[in-house]
Design an enzyme around this catalytic site. Structure first.
Site, PDB file in Angstrom:
ATOM      1  N   ASP A   1      50.249 -51.058 -28.042  1.00  0.00           N
ATOM      2  CA  ASP A   1      49.712 -50.717 -26.729  1.00  0.00           C
ATOM      3  C   ASP A   1      48.204 -50.604 -26.755  1.00  0.00           C
ATOM      4  O   ASP A   1      47.569 -50.605 -27.806  1.00  0.00           O
ATOM      5  CB  ASP A   1      50.455 -49.546 -26.094  1.00  0.00           C
ATOM      6  CG  ASP A   1      50.009 -48.196 -26.585  1.00  0.00           C
ATOM      7  OD1 ASP A   1      49.126 -48.158 -27.462  1.00  0.00           O
ATOM      8  OD2 ASP A   1      50.540 -47.196 -26.086  1.00  0.00           O
TER       9      ASP A   1
ATOM     10  N   ASN B   1      41.467 -47.258 -16.860  1.00  0.00           N
ATOM     11  CA  ASN B   1      41.778 -47.319 -15.435  1.00  0.00           C
ATOM     12  C   ASN B   1      40.929 -46.330 -14.643  1.00  0.00           C
ATOM     13  O   ASN B   1      40.432 -46.650 -13.563  1.00  0.00           O
ATOM     14  CB  ASN B   1      43.266 -47.020 -15.198  1.00  0.00           C
ATOM     15  CG  ASN B   1      44.114 -48.264 -15.371  1.00  0.00           C
ATOM     16  OD1 ASN B   1      43.633 -49.387 -15.176  1.00  0.00           O
ATOM     17  ND2 ASN B   1      45.372 -48.081 -15.739  1.00  0.00           N
TER      18      ASN B   1
ATOM     19  N   HIS C   1      42.030 -49.608 -11.176  1.00  0.00           N
ATOM     20  CA  HIS C   1      43.294 -50.280 -11.526  1.00  0.00           C
ATOM     21  C   HIS C   1      43.221 -51.807 -11.506  1.00  0.00           C
ATOM     22  O   HIS C   1      43.811 -52.442 -12.371  1.00  0.00           O
ATOM     23  CB  HIS C   1      44.434 -49.775 -10.640  1.00  0.00           C
ATOM     24  CG  HIS C   1      44.899 -48.424 -11.075  1.00  0.00           C
ATOM     25  ND1 HIS C   1      45.849 -48.248 -12.049  1.00  0.00           N
ATOM     26  CD2 HIS C   1      44.516 -47.173 -10.694  1.00  0.00           C
ATOM     27  CE1 HIS C   1      46.037 -46.954 -12.249  1.00  0.00           C
ATOM     28  NE2 HIS C   1      45.247 -46.274 -11.427  1.00  0.00           N
TER      29      HIS C   1
ATOM     30  N   ASP D   1      44.400 -54.119 -14.534  1.00  0.00           N
ATOM     31  CA  ASP D   1      45.359 -55.232 -14.461  1.00  0.00           C
ATOM     32  C   ASP D   1      44.794 -56.473 -15.137  1.00  0.00           C
ATOM     33  O   ASP D   1      45.502 -57.182 -15.847  1.00  0.00           O
ATOM     34  CB  ASP D   1      45.683 -55.557 -12.991  1.00  0.00           C
ATOM     35  CG  ASP D   1      46.618 -54.518 -12.381  1.00  0.00           C
ATOM     36  OD1 ASP D   1      47.142 -53.668 -13.145  1.00  0.00           O
ATOM     37  OD2 ASP D   1      46.835 -54.559 -11.150  1.00  0.00           O
TER      38      ASP D   1
ATOM     39  N   GLU E   1      51.224 -50.390 -20.408  1.00  0.00           N
ATOM     40  CA  GLU E   1      50.289 -51.127 -21.254  1.00  0.00           C
ATOM     41  C   GLU E   1      50.923 -51.441 -22.615  1.00  0.00           C
ATOM     42  O   GLU E   1      50.228 -51.679 -23.581  1.00  0.00           O
ATOM     43  CB  GLU E   1      48.981 -50.345 -21.405  1.00  0.00           C
ATOM     44  CG  GLU E   1      49.042 -49.088 -22.267  1.00  0.00           C
ATOM     45  CD  GLU E   1      49.462 -47.817 -21.528  1.00  0.00           C
ATOM     46  OE1 GLU E   1      50.232 -47.925 -20.548  1.00  0.00           O
ATOM     47  OE2 GLU E   1      49.028 -46.731 -21.948  1.00  0.00           O
TER      48      GLU E   1
END
Lengths: 125, 338, 203
Positions: free
Chosen positions: B196, B204, B209, B213, B240
C-alpha cells in the site's frame, strides 16, 4: 469334460455383478467351485492360495486394475484362462486383453455374455 | 384447435398438417422403423433439391447415396434402438446430410452447416417413427458470436476496477483460488504480494482526493508495466492497497519482483510533502511465499501477506517484508525472514 | 442415505458403470482416442442439503445438460461440468485445429451433444437392465454461476430427492470430473428402488 469340477474365480468390485456371474455359471455348471474377489489385489492372493482353473476379471476396480492383475496372474500361472469382463468396451481394452492372451467380453452380465466367457473357458474357441 | 379439427374432413386435416409442416422454417423428415421417408417438408425439398413426392417411401440411403455421414447413420440406428432422442451438434459434425444453401446451383457447392435433432416417436398402437429436425447452424453460430462478444464486454466490466483500470477484488478472488489450486496440484511455489501507499491519507489531505486518485492510477500503471509475465496478476484490493499473485515464484523470485516495484514507484518521483519518511510517494510491501503448498488455505496466505505488510509499515515503511510458509508443516503457520 | 441399502447402491452403480462404458465408447469414436469414463460414487441427497460444497464443485461457473425422462418413473437427468473443464472437453472433441477461444461459440451445442451421449447411454442402460421403457426430451444446456445453477436445480419442490453420481472423465491426458444428477420425486424413487429390487432378486 463339462462334468469335471472346475474352480472359477470371479473378480469384480460390484457385488451385484459377482452375484449375476455366479448365478449364470451355476445354472450351467452347478458342480463348479466359485470363489469371489472384490479387487485385483485380493485376486492375486486367492490365485496363489487356490490356483483356480478359470477367472473372470473386471477392469475398473479400486486399487490394482483388472488388466494389470490379469497380466500378473498370467505371468505366474499361464495355464489359468482369464476372461476380461468389463463395461469399458473400447477397442484399446479389447486389444490389451487379446495381447495378454485373455478373452474380452463386454458387460452387462447376461446369460449371453456369460455363455461367451464359458465358451472360452471350455476351449470352444 | 381441437374444435376446428373436428369440423374438418380427413383430407382437410391432412392438408392443414401438410401446410403447417411446409411453413416451418427448418427441415423436418419423418421416417418409419425401416428407414423409409413418410414426410419431408418444403424446407428439405428446397435445400436438397428433391421434391417430397419423390422422397416419400424411399429410404434416406437411396435418396442420398453416399451422402450420409457414418455418425448420422448410427444416430438414427441408436435413436430407434433405445427410443431416446439424439442430437448431432454442428460443432462436431458440420454437415451430416447433403443439403445446400439457397439458391442451389448445379456447380460444386459447400454443404449447409447443420444442427440435427432426432426424436423417436412411439404411437400407442406400437408403431414407432423417427422425426429428424434439421436447422441451419450458420444462423446460430452468428448469434452465438454476437452474444459472446457482448458477454465478454460485460464480464470485463465486472472484473475491472473503475478508477485504475486494474483488475478488481472479485477478479483477484477468482484467480487466487485457481492459482492456489494449481500450486497445490503441481506442488509448485506461490507468492502473494500485498502493498500500500505510504501516508496516503496525508496525501489526500494535502493535495485533495482528485490528486490522490491520479496517484493511484499512476501507481497501478507502473506496477503493471513492472510485471513481465502474463501469468502475474495485479489487482486493486481496496483503497490504496494492491495485491499481486506471482504463480511459480519462490522466495528469491518474489523478492526481486517486490524490489523492482518499490524502486519503480520511487522512480515516479511524485512529490509528497506530507510524508513522514520521504519527499515523494513510496510504498510498503508485504510478501507471503509458499514453497510448496501443503494444507494452506487461501485465507491463510492472504493473512500472512497482510501480516508481512503490517510488519513493513511498522518497520519504517518504504520497505519490503517477506514471510515464508514452511514446507510440510501446515500446523505451524510461518517462519519470519528479513 | 438410508433410502437405499448397500446392495441397491451396488446394483445401481453397476448399471451406471455399464452406461458410462457405452458412453465412453461413443465418445472415443468422436475424439479418436481412448476415453476413460467411470462412475466411482453414487449418493442420495435431499435437495435441501445440496450446495456447491456438498457436491465438491469448486468452480465459479457450471454448465448443465438436462433431459427430462419419463416412464414407470420420471426424473430430470442432468450432467454438470465446471465451465473451464467443459470448454476443454469440447476442444478435445473438436480437434486441435480449433483454438480454445473459438470453442466457446460452439460450447452450447457441443455440450448438448456430449451430455446427450452420456445421459442416453445411462438411460438406455437403466432401461435394458431393469427391463423397462423410458422416454426422454431433447437435451438443453444452461450455463451460469454455480450457486444460480444449483438453485435452479433444487427449486423444483416436486422433485426433492437427488441421486448424484460422481463421474470421472479423461480424454488423452486431461482429467475432468462431472456429476450426473437425477432429480426424483419420492414416489419416483420408490418405483426406481422397487425395479432395482426386482432386478436383484431375479439374479
Amino acid at each position: 469334460m463339462p462334468n469335471t469340477i472346475k474352480t472359477l474365480l470371479i473378480v469384480d468390485d460390484s457385488r451385484v455383478s459377482r452375484m449375476m456371474i455366479r448365478t449364470f455359471v451355476h445354472a450351467k455348471y452347478p458342480q463348479w467351485i466359485i470363489i469371489e474377489a472384490a479387487s485385483g489385489n485380493e485376486a492375486l492372493q486367492i490365485v496363489d492360495r487356490d490356483t483356480p482353473n478359470y477367472c473372470t476379471m473386471d477392469i475398473n476396480m479400486p486399487g490394482l486394475i483388472g488388466t494389470d492383475a490379469a497380466a500378473q496372474i498370467l505371468t505366474k500361472y499361464p495355464g489359468i484362462r482369464i476372461v476380461i469382463f468389463s463395461a469399458n468396451i473400447q477397442e484399446s481394452h479389447q486389444s490389451r486383453a487379446a495381447a495378454l492372451g485373455a478373452k474380452f467380453v463386454g458387460k452387462p452380465v447376461t446369460e449371453k455374455s456369460v455363455a461367451q466367457a464359458l465358451g472360452f473357458f471350455e476351449g470352444k474357441e | 384447435m381441437f374444435h376446428l379439427m373436428q369440423k374438418l374432413s380427413f383430407p382437410e386435416q391432412q392438408e392443414l398438417v401438410g401446410k403447417i409442416w411446409d411453413s416451418i422454417n427448418s427441415g423436418l423428415i419423418l421416417i418409419d422403423s425401416t428407414g423409409k421417408v413418410l414426410f419431408w417438408n418444403e424446407w428439405i425439398s428446397m435445400h436438397s433439391g428433391i421434391p417430397c413426392e419423390f422422397a416419400v417411401s424411399r429410404s434416406l440411403e437411396s435418396l442420398f447415396p453416399g451422402g450420409l455421414s457414418a455418425a448420422f447413420k448410427s444416430a438414427i440406428k441408436n435413436a430407434s434402438l433405445h427410443k431416446l432422442p439424439i442430437v448431432l451438434s454442428n460443432a462436431l459434425h458440420r454437415s451430416p446430410l447433403p443439403l445446400y444453401p439457397l439458391p442451389i446451383t448445379p456447380l460444386e457447392q459447400d454443404r449447409l452447416q447443420q444442427s440435427i435433432a432426432i426424436s423417436p416417436i412411439a404411437l400407442s398402437n406400437e408403431i414407432s417413427l423417427c422425426l429428424i429436425q434439421i436447422t441451419d447452424a450458420s444462423l446460430s453460430i452468428k448469434r452465438e458470436r454476437v452474444l459472446q462478444s457482448y458477454s465478454k464486454r460485460m464480464s470485463l466490466e465486472a472484473v475491472t476496477d473503475a478508477l485504475t483500470g486494474s483488475n478488481n477484488r472479485r477478479f483477484f478472488d477468482e484467480r487466487f483460488a485457481v492459482e492456489l489450486g494449481r500450486a497445490q496440484r503441481l506442488q509448485i511455489p506461490l507468492s502473494l504480494i500485498m502493498l500500500d501507499v505510504d501516508y496516503f491519507k496525508r496525501y489526500n489531505d494535502e493535495y485533495g482526493h482528485p490528486a490522490g486518485d491520479r496517484v493511484l492510477i499512476a501507481i497501478a500503471q507502473t506496477l503493471k508495466t513492472q510485471l513481465n509475465r502474463t501469468t502475474d496478476v495485479l489487482a486493486r484490493y481496496g483503497g490504496e492497497e494492491f495485491v499481486i499473485i506471482l504463480p511459480d515464484s519462490g522466495v528469491d523470485g518474489a523478492r526481486i519482483v517486490a524490489e523492482k516495484l518499490r524502486s519503480a514507484i520511487i522512480g515516479l518521483n511524485i512529490p509528497h510533502l506530507a510524508s513522514m519518511i520521504a519527499d515523494h510517494v513510496t510504498i510498503s510491501i508485504g510478501i507471503a511465499t509458499c514453497q510448496s503448498l501443503v494444507n494452506s488455505a487461501a485465507a491463510d496466505l492472504l493473512e500472512i501477506a497482510d501480516r508481512a505488510l503490517y510488519s513493513a509499515k511498522h518497520g519504517g515503511r518504504n520497505c519490503i517484508r517477506q514471510l515464508i510458509v514452511p514446507e510440510l508443516r501446515p500446523d505451524s503457520k510461518f517462519a519470519a525472514l528479513s | 442415505m438410508n433410502w437405499l441399502s448397500e446392495l441397491q447402491i451396488d446394483g445401481l452403480t453397476e448399471v451406471f458403470n455399464i452406461g458410462a462404458g457405452r458412453a465412453a465408447a461413443s465418445l472415443s469414436e468422436i475424439v479418436c482416442d481412448e476415453v476413460q469414463l467411470s462412475v466411482p460414487r453414487l449418493q442420495l441427497y435431499n435437495s435441501s442439503e445440496i450446495n456447491a460444497a456438498t457436491l465438491t464443485l469448486n468452480s465459479l461457473r457450471l454448465g448443465a445438460v438436462k433431459q427430462r425422462f419419463s416412464g414407470p418413473f420420471s426424473a430430470d437427468a442432468m450432467l454438470l461440468f465446471t465451465e473451464e473443464r467443459a470448454l476443454e472437453i469440447v476442444h478435445d472433441m473438436m480437434g486441435s485445429q480449433v483454438s480454445i477461444e473459438d470453442v466457446a461459440e460452439f460450447e452450447q451445442e457441443a455440450m448438448c451433444e456430449l451430455g446427450n451421449i452420456i445421459l442416453n447411454a445411462c438411460l438406455s442402460s437403466i432401461a435394458n437392465l431393469l427391463n423397462l421403457t423410458l422416454e426422454s426430451s431433447l437435451p438443453s444446456y444452461t450455463i451460469g454461476d454455480t450457486d444460480g445453477v444449483l438453485r435452479g436445480i433444487i427449486s423444483d419442490a416436486n422433485q426433492p430427492l437427488m441421486l448424484v453420481l460422481h463421474i470421472d472423465l479423461s480424454i488423452e491426458n486431461r482429467h475432468s470430473q462431472g456429476l450426473l444428477v437425477f432429480l426424483l420425486s419420492t414416489s419416483s424413487l420408490q418405483k426406481l428402488v422397487s425395479h432395482i429390487d426386482r432386478f436383484i432378486s431375479g439374479i
